[in-house]
Design a protein around this motif. Structure first.
Motif, PDB file in Angstrom:
ATOM      1  N   GLY A 111      -4.300  56.694  17.686  1.00 37.44           N
ATOM      2  CA  GLY A 111      -3.815  58.046  17.905  1.00 37.44           C
ATOM      3  C   GLY A 111      -4.259  58.991  16.811  1.00 37.44           C
ATOM      4  O   GLY A 111      -5.006  58.640  15.899  1.00 37.44           O
ATOM      5  N   ALA A 112      -3.742  60.180  16.902  1.00 41.09           N
ATOM      6  CA  ALA A 112      -4.060  61.226  15.941  1.00 41.09           C
ATOM      7  C   ALA A 112      -3.288  60.981  14.648  1.00 41.09           C
ATOM      8  O   ALA A 112      -2.311  60.234  14.627  1.00 41.09           O
ATOM      9  N   PRO A 113      -3.714  61.618  13.559  1.00 38.39           N
ATOM     10  CA  PRO A 113      -2.937  61.486  12.319  1.00 38.39           C
ATOM     11  C   PRO A 113      -1.551  62.115  12.491  1.00 38.39           C
ATOM     12  O   PRO A 113      -1.386  63.046  13.274  1.00 38.39           O
ATOM     13  N   PRO A 114      -0.561  61.619  11.779  1.00 39.95           N
ATOM     14  CA  PRO A 114       0.808  62.116  11.957  1.00 39.95           C
ATOM     15  C   PRO A 114       1.034  63.448  11.245  1.00 39.95           C
ATOM     16  O   PRO A 114       1.778  63.544  10.272  1.00 39.95           O
ATOM     17  N   THR A 171       2.511  65.935  18.058  1.00 40.25           N
ATOM     18  CA  THR A 171       2.166  65.653  19.448  1.00 40.25           C
ATOM     19  C   THR A 171       1.742  64.199  19.592  1.00 40.25           C
ATOM     20  O   THR A 171       1.151  63.616  18.692  1.00 40.25           O
ATOM     21  N   ALA A 172       2.053  63.624  20.749  1.00 41.78           N
ATOM     22  CA  ALA A 172       1.691  62.221  21.017  1.00 41.78           C
ATOM     23  C   ALA A 172       0.259  62.160  21.525  1.00 41.78           C
ATOM     24  O   ALA A 172      -0.244  63.138  22.063  1.00 41.78           O
ATOM     25  N   PRO A 173      -0.463  61.096  21.408  1.00 37.77           N
ATOM     26  CA  PRO A 173      -0.157  59.868  20.674  1.00 37.77           C
ATOM     27  C   PRO A 173      -0.396  60.050  19.179  1.00 37.77           C
ATOM     28  O   PRO A 173      -1.308  60.757  18.768  1.00 37.77           O
ATOM     29  N   MET A 174       0.466  59.426  18.407  1.00 31.55           N
ATOM     30  CA  MET A 174       0.424  59.591  16.959  1.00 31.55           C
ATOM     31  C   MET A 174       0.466  58.212  16.304  1.00 31.55           C
ATOM     32  O   MET A 174       1.222  57.341  16.712  1.00 31.55           O
ATOM     33  N   ALA A 175      -0.375  58.011  15.310  1.00 32.99           N
ATOM     34  CA  ALA A 175      -0.390  56.747  14.569  1.00 32.99           C
ATOM     35  C   ALA A 175       0.787  56.727  13.597  1.00 32.99           C
ATOM     36  O   ALA A 175       1.107  57.725  12.968  1.00 32.99           O
TER      37      ALA A 175
END
Length: 115
Positions: free
Chosen positions: A52-55, A65-69
């Motif tokens: 996922g994207a960076p938090p 926003t999801a998906p988040m690592a």
């Protein structure tokens, strides 16, 4: 995918325990390294294998926003890597000193505590 990682982690733990039960001090250190790698992989798998994207929270929003690592397992693994490297360095120096004094790599040769 998590099932595959579970089998790999179990294999790493089994290999590490087998190596740590050997009589050679060098095999003990190799088992210790494998054990720390298995623990790191267990933490990573337990945290979820999500690409996922960076938090980061964008401006104007209250949630990411999801998906988040998930950053927590990554931070725990980074800390575990540093600690396991320190333990490994200490173990290698200790083994080198014990080998210099005793002259053997066998755990059964170490019978005295007068090193």
């Amino acid at each position: 995918m998590e099932d595959l990682f579970a089998f790999v982690i179990g294999g790493l733990y089994a290999t590490a325990l087998f190596m740590m039960l050997r009589r050679s001090i060098a095999k003990l250190v190799i088992g210790l390294m494998i054990l720390s790698n298995a623990a790191n992989l267990l933490i990573l798998t337990g945290g979820g294998l999500v690409r996922g994207a960076p938090p980061l929270i964008p401006d104007g929003l209250e949630q990411a926003t999801a998906p988040m690592a998930d950053p927590l397992p990554q931070a725990l693994i980074l800390t575990a890597i540093v600690i396991s490297f320190g333990v490994l360095a200490f173990a290698v120096v200790l083994i080198h000193r014990a080998y210099a004094v005793i002259g053997a790599d066998d755990m059964n040769e170490i019978k005295s505590t007068d090193l």
